[in-house]
Design an enzyme around this catalytic site. Structure first.
Site, PDB file in Angstrom:
ATOM      1  N   ARG A  58       1.026  -1.264   0.062  1.00  0.00           N
ATOM      2  CA  ARG A  58      -0.003   0.004   0.107  1.00  0.00           C
ATOM      3  C   ARG A  58       1.027   1.464   0.027  1.00  0.00           C
ATOM      4  O   ARG A  58       0.293   2.148  -0.373  1.00  0.00           O
ATOM      5  CB  ARG A  58      -1.012   0.084   1.066  1.00  0.00           C
ATOM      6  CG  ARG A  58      -1.863   1.311   1.252  1.00  0.00           C
ATOM      7  CD  ARG A  58      -2.955   0.959   2.108  1.00  0.00           C
ATOM      8  NE  ARG A  58      -2.686   0.531   3.546  1.00  0.00           N
ATOM      9  CZ  ARG A  58      -2.568   1.238   4.557  1.00  0.00           C
ATOM     10  NH1 ARG A  58      -2.538   2.819   4.445  1.00  0.00           N
ATOM     11  NH2 ARG A  58      -2.201   0.732   5.807  1.00  0.00           N
ATOM     12  N   TYR A 111     -15.788  15.565 -16.647  1.00  0.00           N
ATOM     13  CA  TYR A 111     -16.382  14.314 -16.690  1.00  0.00           C
ATOM     14  C   TYR A 111     -17.467  13.977 -15.511  1.00  0.00           C
ATOM     15  O   TYR A 111     -17.282  14.680 -14.336  1.00  0.00           O
ATOM     16  CB  TYR A 111     -15.084  13.195 -16.384  1.00  0.00           C
ATOM     17  CG  TYR A 111     -15.550  11.716 -15.992  1.00  0.00           C
ATOM     18  CD1 TYR A 111     -16.253  11.040 -16.698  1.00  0.00           C
ATOM     19  CD2 TYR A 111     -15.077  11.510 -14.884  1.00  0.00           C
ATOM     20  CE1 TYR A 111     -16.720   9.934 -16.540  1.00  0.00           C
ATOM     21  CE2 TYR A 111     -15.328  10.067 -14.456  1.00  0.00           C
ATOM     22  CZ  TYR A 111     -16.377   9.176 -15.311  1.00  0.00           C
ATOM     23  OH  TYR A 111     -16.428   8.020 -14.848  1.00  0.00           O
ATOM     24  N   ASP A 185      -6.755  17.867 -15.396  1.00  0.00           N
ATOM     25  CA  ASP A 185      -6.770  16.504 -15.879  1.00  0.00           C
ATOM     26  C   ASP A 185      -6.423  16.184 -17.358  1.00  0.00           C
ATOM     27  O   ASP A 185      -7.159  16.873 -18.332  1.00  0.00           O
ATOM     28  CB  ASP A 185      -8.454  16.006 -15.936  1.00  0.00           C
ATOM     29  CG  ASP A 185      -8.540  14.512 -16.083  1.00  0.00           C
ATOM     30  OD1 ASP A 185      -8.035  14.067 -17.205  1.00  0.00           O
ATOM     31  OD2 ASP A 185      -9.756  14.148 -15.553  1.00  0.00           O
ATOM     32  N   LYS A 210      -7.332   4.816 -20.017  1.00  0.00           N
ATOM     33  CA  LYS A 210      -7.837   5.239 -21.085  1.00  0.00           C
ATOM     34  C   LYS A 210      -6.531   5.260 -22.163  1.00  0.00           C
ATOM     35  O   LYS A 210      -6.018   3.981 -22.085  1.00  0.00           O
ATOM     36  CB  LYS A 210      -8.330   6.804 -21.100  1.00  0.00           C
ATOM     37  CG  LYS A 210      -9.374   7.120 -20.131  1.00  0.00           C
ATOM     38  CD  LYS A 210     -10.496   6.127 -19.972  1.00  0.00           C
ATOM     39  CE  LYS A 210     -11.719   6.518 -19.358  1.00  0.00           C
ATOM     40  NZ  LYS A 210     -11.578   6.467 -17.947  1.00  0.00           N
TER      41      LYS A 210
END
Length: 398
Positions: A58, A111, A185, A210
């Site tokens: 983590r 988005y 972004d 993406k």
């Protein structure tokens, strides 16, 4: 031999390379949750930050570190943080900056899940968000206050492809207060087409699901910025607040996908330009949103801040009712009806009822997202086949 600055293609293949003792060319998947210490003293030193090394996945994993270094190099940042999703990247990036009483100035076109986070969720914790049309940088200037900590936007915006002038907005924010973080972004263009950090932004976020991965088989995200900010984001936004940790297997797939990013983006851009030109002249289409078209409103700014092409994303407004639009895109044969983007396949979606369903009708209208808007992620197929499929469907609306 003196170290040189490599080109993009060389960097996407070789940055972050750590050769293993066994000589494996492909970096292995470190499928381990924890790491062994030589002794108690070493473990204590690592927890105290006095010795470099892995502790627990983590907090860091060699497979993940490699792609973090690669994406940082491609974006032109000092460091990067990998996450389990694009929204994980956005949430961790923002939570590491903001606290109750702070303010955010955000683009009105985002988005859908990002809009929901800023419009509803983050405001539950005492953070004020002001949405403005950032197509005009003056709107940002008017919204800035002494409490503004973040200016947040996408460019090109999802789904209207609206262009925001990164350099102008960044300068405006930093002139108001150098401590404001300008967060961009960069999902739609990818680092191959646009580098916000080099244009004055402070932080880049993206959905690596993406174009960065490019094969439709990973959910992932990245945050890129200076080393101090990324370390703080790892220790707070990632480790404690969200826990949205990228898996070693996802890192392996992203590393593989990144090796062909430039080649894929060149084909996406070339295909999208031809599709946009076809749609521009089709009688069933009212408007085409694509930065590469000379009559697109943001074309000149896009030429200034994007390089190597204008991307694989476009949208179109059809001269039809909502029901007629739905019936038409249901007839597509080659193009795939699905959300997401940046895959080898051409993906088509109805934004208002899918990716941007988090907006009310009034919010959709204010952001320029109509019920007739269809978003297209142009894939890597032969462009003639993509156009033939679209033409067959659009001809039924004439």
């Amino acid at each position: 031999m003196a170290k040189k600055e490599f080109g993009f293609a060389t960097t996407q293949i070789h940055a972050g390379t750590h050769r293993e003792d066994n000589g494996a060319l492909a970096f292995p998947i470190y499928a381990t949750s924890t790491f062994v210490f030589d002794n108690v003293e070493q473990g204590a030193a690592r927890f105290a930050g006095e010795e470099e090394g892995y502790i627990y996945s983590r907090l860091g994993n060699p497979s993940v570190t490699q792609v973090e270094e690669k994406v940082a190099a491609l974006e032109g940042g000092e460091a990067a943080m990998a996450t389990a999703s694009g929204m994980g990247a956005i949430s961790a990036a923002l939570w590491s900056i903001l606290e109750a009483g702070d303010e955010v100035v955000a683009s009105d076109t985002l988005y859908g899940c990002t809009f929901a986070l800023l419009n509803t969720d983050i405001q539950k914790f005492g953070v004020k968000v002001t949405f403005v049309d950032m197509g005009d940088p003056e709107n940002v200037k008017k919204a800035l206050t002494e409490k503004t900590k973040v200016v947040y936007f996408e460019t090109p915006c999802n789904p209207t492809l609206k262009i925001v002038d990164i350099a102008a907005v960044s300068k405006m924010a930093h002139d108001c207060n150098p401590e404001i973080k300008v967060v961009v972004d960069n999902t739609f263009p990818s680092p191959y087409l646009q580098n916000p950090l080099k244009l004055g932004a402070d932080v880049v976020v993206c959905s690596a699901t993406k174009y960065i991965n490019g094969h439709g088989d990973v959910i992932a995200g990245f945050v890129v910025g200076d080393a101090e900010y990324i370390m703080n984001t790892k220790m707070t936004g990632l480790k404690n607040m969200t826990g949205t940790v990228m898996s070693p297997f996802s890192a392996f797939l992203i590393n593989r996908g990144l090796k062909t990013l430039n080649l894929r983006m060149e084909r996406h851009c070339a295909n999208a330009m031809k599709v946009a030109e076809f749609l521009h002249d089709h009688p069933a289409v009212d408007k085409v949103y694509y930065p590469g078209l000379p009559d697109f409103e943001g074309h000149e700014i896009a030429k200034k801040q994007m390089h190597n092409g204008f991307g694989g994303m476009l949208a179109m407004e059809l001269k039809a009712s909502r029901d007629e639009v739905a019936a038409a895109i249901n007839k597509l044969q080659l193009c795939t009806l699905a959300v997401s983007l940046g895959d080898a396949e051409t993906l088509v979606e109805h934004a208002a009822t899918m990716t941007h369903s988090t907006y009310t009708k009034e919010e959709l209208a204010a952001s320029g997202i109509s019920e007739g808007l269809v978003r297209i992620s142009v894939g890597l197929e032969d462009v003639e086949d993509i156009i033939d499929d679209l033409k067959t469907v659009l001809d039924t609306l004439v």
